[in-house]
Design an enzyme around this catalytic site. Structure first.
Site, PDB file in Angstrom:
ATOM      1  N   TYR A  56      49.785   5.377  47.969  1.00 47.85           N
ATOM      2  CA  TYR A  56      51.139   5.790  48.355  1.00 47.85           C
ATOM      3  C   TYR A  56      51.918   6.104  47.077  1.00 47.85           C
ATOM      4  O   TYR A  56      52.359   5.204  46.359  1.00 47.85           O
ATOM      5  CB  TYR A  56      51.858   4.681  49.132  1.00 47.85           C
ATOM      6  CG  TYR A  56      51.326   4.390  50.513  1.00 47.85           C
ATOM      7  CD1 TYR A  56      50.545   5.309  51.204  1.00 47.85           C
ATOM      8  CD2 TYR A  56      51.613   3.191  51.150  1.00 47.85           C
ATOM      9  CE1 TYR A  56      50.066   5.027  52.478  1.00 47.85           C
ATOM     10  CE2 TYR A  56      51.146   2.912  52.432  1.00 47.85           C
ATOM     11  CZ  TYR A  56      50.374   3.836  53.077  1.00 47.85           C
ATOM     12  OH  TYR A  56      49.907   3.564  54.351  1.00 47.85           O
ATOM     13  N   LEU A 206      57.358   3.680  65.630  1.00 49.15           N
ATOM     14  CA  LEU A 206      58.457   4.606  65.944  1.00 49.15           C
ATOM     15  C   LEU A 206      57.971   6.057  65.950  1.00 49.15           C
ATOM     16  O   LEU A 206      58.778   6.984  65.839  1.00 49.15           O
ATOM     17  CB  LEU A 206      59.591   4.433  64.921  1.00 49.15           C
ATOM     18  CG  LEU A 206      60.197   3.027  64.902  1.00 49.15           C
ATOM     19  CD1 LEU A 206      61.209   2.890  63.784  1.00 49.15           C
ATOM     20  CD2 LEU A 206      60.836   2.715  66.248  1.00 49.15           C
ATOM     21  N   GLY A 207      56.677   6.229  66.062  1.00 50.83           N
ATOM     22  CA  GLY A 207      56.143   7.595  66.082  1.00 50.83           C
ATOM     23  C   GLY A 207      56.502   8.352  64.816  1.00 50.83           C
ATOM     24  O   GLY A 207      56.738   9.551  64.855  1.00 50.83           O
ATOM     25  N   ARG A 208      56.548   7.623  63.685  1.00 52.70           N
ATOM     26  CA  ARG A 208      56.916   8.195  62.380  1.00 52.70           C
ATOM     27  C   ARG A 208      58.366   8.664  62.351  1.00 52.70           C
ATOM     28  O   ARG A 208      58.749   9.473  61.525  1.00 52.70           O
ATOM     29  CB  ARG A 208      55.983   9.337  61.985  1.00 52.70           C
ATOM     30  CG  ARG A 208      54.525   8.935  61.877  1.00 52.70           C
ATOM     31  CD  ARG A 208      53.621  10.090  61.551  1.00 52.70           C
ATOM     32  NE  ARG A 208      52.264   9.640  61.323  1.00 52.70           N
ATOM     33  CZ  ARG A 208      51.428   9.257  62.273  1.00 52.70           C
ATOM     34  NH1 ARG A 208      51.801   9.274  63.533  1.00 52.70           N
ATOM     35  NH2 ARG A 208      50.219   8.848  61.981  1.00 52.70           N
ATOM     36  N   GLY A 209      59.145   8.201  63.268  1.00 57.98           N
ATOM     37  CA  GLY A 209      60.572   8.540  63.258  1.00 57.98           C
ATOM     38  C   GLY A 209      61.051   9.131  64.572  1.00 57.98           C
ATOM     39  O   GLY A 209      62.192   8.928  64.965  1.00 57.98           O
TER      40      GLY A 209
HETATM   41  N1  NAP Z   1      46.875   2.386  58.063  1.00 57.05           N
HETATM   42  C1  NAP Z   1      47.339   3.624  58.144  1.00 57.05           C
HETATM   43  O1  NAP Z   1      46.579   4.589  58.307  1.00 57.05           O
HETATM   44  C2  NAP Z   1      48.821   3.858  58.058  1.00 57.05           C
HETATM   45  C3  NAP Z   1      49.335   5.131  58.303  1.00 57.05           C
HETATM   46  C4  NAP Z   1      50.710   5.315  58.231  1.00 57.05           C
HETATM   47  C5  NAP Z   1      51.534   4.251  57.925  1.00 57.05           C
HETATM   48  N2  NAP Z   1      51.013   3.023  57.659  1.00 57.05           N
HETATM   49  C6  NAP Z   1      51.867   1.878  57.297  1.00 57.05           C
HETATM   50  O2  NAP Z   1      52.737   1.596  58.364  1.00 57.05           O
HETATM   51  C7  NAP Z   1      54.098   1.654  57.933  1.00 57.05           C
HETATM   52  C8  NAP Z   1      54.985   2.172  59.036  1.00 57.05           C
HETATM   53  O3  NAP Z   1      54.539   3.475  59.394  1.00 57.05           O
HETATM   54  P1  NAP Z   1      55.500   4.695  59.524  1.00 57.05           P
HETATM   55  O4  NAP Z   1      56.502   4.592  58.433  1.00 57.05           O
HETATM   56  O5  NAP Z   1      54.697   5.908  59.621  1.00 57.05           O
HETATM   57  O6  NAP Z   1      56.068   4.460  60.932  1.00 57.05           O
HETATM   58  P2  NAP Z   1      57.402   4.366  61.746  1.00 57.05           P
HETATM   59  O7  NAP Z   1      57.986   3.019  61.528  1.00 57.05           O
HETATM   60  O8  NAP Z   1      56.959   4.797  63.074  1.00 57.05           O
HETATM   61  O9  NAP Z   1      58.366   5.503  61.189  1.00 57.05           O
HETATM   62  C9  NAP Z   1      59.223   5.265  60.123  1.00 57.05           C
HETATM   63  C10 NAP Z   1      60.299   6.319  60.105  1.00 57.05           C
HETATM   64  O10 NAP Z   1      61.063   6.219  61.287  1.00 57.05           O
HETATM   65  C11 NAP Z   1      62.414   6.588  61.037  1.00 57.05           C
HETATM   66  N3  NAP Z   1      63.315   5.620  61.669  1.00 57.05           N
HETATM   67  C12 NAP Z   1      64.267   5.891  62.553  1.00 57.05           C
HETATM   68  N4  NAP Z   1      64.904   4.787  62.970  1.00 57.05           N
HETATM   69  C13 NAP Z   1      64.341   3.783  62.326  1.00 57.05           C
HETATM   70  C14 NAP Z   1      64.578   2.387  62.324  1.00 57.05           C
HETATM   71  N5  NAP Z   1      65.534   1.803  63.041  1.00 57.05           N
HETATM   72  N6  NAP Z   1      63.803   1.613  61.562  1.00 57.05           N
HETATM   73  C15 NAP Z   1      62.827   2.172  60.827  1.00 57.05           C
HETATM   74  N7  NAP Z   1      62.576   3.492  60.760  1.00 57.05           N
HETATM   75  C16 NAP Z   1      63.334   4.299  61.512  1.00 57.05           C
HETATM   76  C17 NAP Z   1      62.552   6.643  59.537  1.00 57.05           C
HETATM   77  O11 NAP Z   1      62.590   8.004  59.177  1.00 57.05           O
HETATM   78  P3  NAP Z   1      63.725   8.508  58.173  1.00 57.05           P
HETATM   79  O12 NAP Z   1      63.707   7.513  57.036  1.00 57.05           O
HETATM   80  O13 NAP Z   1      63.304   9.866  57.799  1.00 57.05           O
HETATM   81  O14 NAP Z   1      64.973   8.439  59.004  1.00 57.05           O
HETATM   82  C18 NAP Z   1      61.265   6.062  58.985  1.00 57.05           C
HETATM   83  O15 NAP Z   1      60.831   6.705  57.814  1.00 57.05           O
HETATM   84  C19 NAP Z   1      54.049   2.525  56.683  1.00 57.05           C
HETATM   85  O16 NAP Z   1      55.150   2.273  55.827  1.00 57.05           O
HETATM   86  C20 NAP Z   1      52.744   2.140  56.081  1.00 57.05           C
HETATM   87  O17 NAP Z   1      52.885   0.941  55.326  1.00 57.05           O
HETATM   88  C21 NAP Z   1      49.665   2.820  57.744  1.00 57.05           C
END
Ligand code: NAP
Length: 340
Positions: A56, A206-209
């Site tokens: 990352y 959160l479906g990536r946002g």
């Molecule tokens: N193992 C794997 O293959 C894999 C893959 C992906 C991720 N991960 C891990 O999982 C973690 C979470 O995944 P993710 O970031 O893709 O998923 P997520 O939590 O589904 O999406 C995060 C995004 O959601 C938006 N968001 C809107 N409201 C929110 C709220 N109340 N709280 C948090 N976010 C909000 C933000 O976008 P904005 O900041 O643009 O508003 C944030 O960047 C990553 O940080 C990583 O450590 C693992």
């Protein structure tokens, strides 16, 4: 802070973990000071699980976490690190390397960047199809025996790989995408985790946002934001998916929650084995996400949330085709084939 254990044997962690990826990579520019403040706010609120990957931001995320943890007792936080994804200087994805020598080399660099002498959970970010999982896990076990790692984890592994890995050493948790939009894990993977006592750290909750309720049709993905290439954020798919988010918003409002809180609470309700990771990179988003822990949802409320975003209704795959092909979890029909 509510707690859960990773798998039946532990360790204990906060019921929600903080995913730090977006603070360094993949979601466009991040504010460094706000990222550090968000990690501090999470720790102060009782979050004990931080998730990262050495790829990352090519080490940037680990260095950020090191800075955030400076002056705090090491044993009060669990650091989960993914390794093995190969990337070139432009950030392009070049596959995975799960060879034992690579595992140990990645770990040596990670320990130096994190400024610590052990990693709590160490896992290959993707299963390397050219290396038996027994060999990759075997190398992690050697590192456990040497005191550099505490627990074995896996990421996006399918049911068969989980069994093989668990046969070498108990797996603390599988990290895998799971949300109202991405329910493929329910068919084969979740039952195997229940059978073997393997925890799940769910990402993309959160479906990536999208399910956060702050994404709009007009919001163009910034430079470096992979959501600009994501099938669920493209064209007509986005229209259909935003309609699901509006249905979720209505169902959530009915029980006094935001869409993000409802989406997190739904995942929390699916099984005690599951610890959602939230990708908050701002303090306000973090506070909103942690609010999901206060939700007292009965069966009717959960059913209404479930019905707002029905299984299989999402438009678009959960990754672009080339990246989807890298997922072991998609390879052995673990997914059941719907709602991914
Ligand atoms: N193992 C794997 O293959 C894999 C893959 C992906 C991720 N991960 C891990 O999982 C973690 C979470 O995944 P993710 O970031 O893709 O998923 P997520 O939590 O589904 O999406 C995060 C995004 O959601 C938006 N968001 C809107 N409201 C929110 C709220 N109340 N709280 C948090 N976010 C909000 C933000 O976008 P904005 O900041 O643009 O508003 C944030 O960047 C990553 O940080 C990583 O450590 C693992």
């Amino acid at each position: 802070m509510q707690t859960r254990t990773l798998g039946y044997l532990g360790p204990g962690v906060s019921a929600i973990g903080l995913g730090c990826m977006g603070m360094s990579d993949l979601y466009g520019p991040a504010d460094r000071a706000e990222s550090l403040a968000t990690i501090h706010a999470a720790l102060d609120a009782g979050v004990t699980l931080l998730d990262t990957g050495d790829y990352y931001g090519m080490g940037h995320n680990e260095l950020l976490i090191r800075e955030a943890l400076a002056g705090r007792p090491r044993d009060q936080v669990m650091i989960s690190v993914k390794f093995g994804s190969l990337r070139d200087p432009s950030g392009a994805w070049l596959g995975s390397d799960g060879r034992p020598a690579a595992v140990k080399t990645y770990l040596a660099y990670t320990l130096r960047r994190l400024g610590t002498d052990y990693v709590d959970v160490y896992r290959p970010g993707r299963v390397d199809p050219t290396v038996p999982i027994e060999d990759t896990v075997g190398a992690i076990v050697e590192m456990i025996q040497a005191g550099h790692v505490r627990h074995v984890g896996l990421s996006e592994a399918g049911a068969d790989t989980l069994r093989r890995a668990h046969g070498v050493h108990p797996v603390a948790d599988l990290q895998i995408e799971y949300s109202l939009l991405s329910r493929g894990v329910e068919a084969r993977i979740l039952p195997v985790c229940r059978e073997l006592g393997i925890g799940i750290t769910a990402y993309g909750v959160l479906g990536r946002g999208l399910l956060g309720g702050h994404w709009t049709k007009e919001r163009a993905a910034a430079k470096g934001d992979i959501r600009g290439f994501h099938p669920r954020y493209a064209g007509e798919n986005l229209d259909r998916n935003l309609a699901l988010v509006e249905a979720l918003r209505a169902a959530a409002a009915g029980v006094g929650l935001t869409p993000a809180q409802a989406a997190i609470a739904w995942v929390l309700s699916r099984d005690e084995l599951i610890v959602p990771l939230v990708g908050a990179r701002r303090r306000d988003r973090l506070a909103e996400a942690l609010g999901a822990l206060d939700a007292q949802l009965g069966p009717d409320a959960l059913a209404a949330i479930d019905a707002a975003v029905p299984a299989g209704e999402v438009a678009g795959e959960r990754y672009p085709a080339r990246l989807l092909a890298d997922l072991d979890s998609e390879r052995d029909s673990s997914s059941g084939g719907t709602g991914l």
